[in-house]
Scaffold this active site. Structure first.
Site, PDB file in Angstrom:
ATOM      1  N   VAL A  55       0.812  -1.215   0.000  1.00  0.00           N
ATOM      2  CA  VAL A  55       0.000   0.000   0.000  1.00  0.00           C
ATOM      3  C   VAL A  55       0.848   1.268   0.000  1.00  0.00           C
ATOM      4  O   VAL A  55       0.311   2.370  -0.191  1.00  0.00           O
ATOM      5  CB  VAL A  55      -0.990   0.027   1.181  1.00  0.00           C
ATOM      6  N   TYR A 146       1.283   6.128  16.552  1.00  0.00           N
ATOM      7  CA  TYR A 146       0.142   5.309  16.150  1.00  0.00           C
ATOM      8  C   TYR A 146      -1.158   6.092  16.289  1.00  0.00           C
ATOM      9  O   TYR A 146      -2.008   6.059  15.395  1.00  0.00           O
ATOM     10  CB  TYR A 146       0.104   4.044  17.014  1.00  0.00           C
ATOM     11  N   LYS A 150      -3.996   7.050  13.377  1.00  0.00           N
ATOM     12  CA  LYS A 150      -5.389   6.605  13.432  1.00  0.00           C
ATOM     13  C   LYS A 150      -6.360   7.781  13.567  1.00  0.00           C
ATOM     14  O   LYS A 150      -7.499   7.718  13.103  1.00  0.00           O
ATOM     15  CB  LYS A 150      -5.575   5.611  14.578  1.00  0.00           C
TER      16      LYS A 150
END
Length: 249
Positions: A55, A146, A150
């Site tokens: 990706v 992280y 998100k």
């Protein structure tokens, strides 16, 4: 094939294990033609087509998405689940780590949806579901990078939902709590006391246990389903109550 997804083709990125695998299996059980895009799509369950894709590489994504559409007859559902984790405060991760995590977790989702748009626009039941996290809405210790990624996924979801609502493409996201996945298992294995760390993670969630991949998968399928045609721009918590419940000890 029977089920609410009969006749539809679904892509699941990062579908070789954990939440992605549970989602792919449930889509298959409900009638979809399912393609998994993964760095290593070997060893997939019977009935699920595997395509190698990175990706972080736009050409790789476009090639894989185009192959899915050609092989399986279009694209109706995209589940953006591929992601990587990171631990530490803002001073603990290198610039390279920041670039990698944001590239995979955020830009990777944009690449996949961009590649799939020509087919989503032709679908009568076009839907995108992104995997965010409770880290987008809750301040978790040692998860700065992280959490940033998100949180960006949540914002990206709302932006895409707005951009494409008039084209008939619904975009939603799920925010799982700590789930009992191989990735969490690897994090626990790195702890000084894995058993104690597991107990702490379980206690953090008001239901007193880890979320299961199947529970997250069922939430994803609710959002992706043609039966949820009026649901777009929605953020669905599957977190054992972490975000909103404050139970007394």
């Amino acid at each position: 094939m029977t089920g609410e997804f009969a006749g539809l083709t679904a892509i699941v990125t990062g579908g070789a294990s954990g939440i992605g695998r549970a989602t792919a299996l449930e889509l298959l059980a409900r009638g979809a033609r399912v393609a998994v895009l993964d760095l290593d799509p070997s060893g997939l369950d019977e009935g699920i087509a595997g395509y190698t894709a990175d990706v972080t590489d736009r050409a790789s994504v476009q090639e894989a998405v185009g192959a899915v559409a050609a092989d399986l007859g279009g694209i109706d559902v995209v589940v953006n689940n591929a992601g990587v984790g990171a631990t530490g405060t803002v001073s603990d991760n290198t610039d390279d780590e920041w670039h990698l995590v944001l590239d995979v977790n955020v830009v990777g989702m944009a690449r996949v949806v961009s590649a799939a748009l020509p087919w989503l626009r032709r679908s009568e039941h076009a839907s995108v579901v992104n995997t965010s996290s409770i880290a987008a809405l809750n301040g978790l210790p040692n998860r700065a990078l992280y959490s940033a990624s998100k949180g960006a996924v949540l914002s990206l979801t709302l932006a895409m939902a707005t951009d494409h609502v008039r084209e008939g493409i619904r975009v939603n996201c799920v925010c799982p709590g700590t789930a009992d996945t191989p990735w969490v298992g690897r994090l626990l294995a790195q702890a000084d006391d894995p058993a104690a760390e597991r107990v702490a993670l379980q206690a953090r969630q008001p239901i007193g246990r880890l979320v299961t991949p199947e529970e997250v998968a069922n939430a994803i399928l609710y959002l992706a389903s043609p039966r949820s045609g009026s649901t777009t721009g929605t953020v669905l918590d599957v977190d054992g109550g972490v975000t909103h419940l404050r139970v007394r000890p």
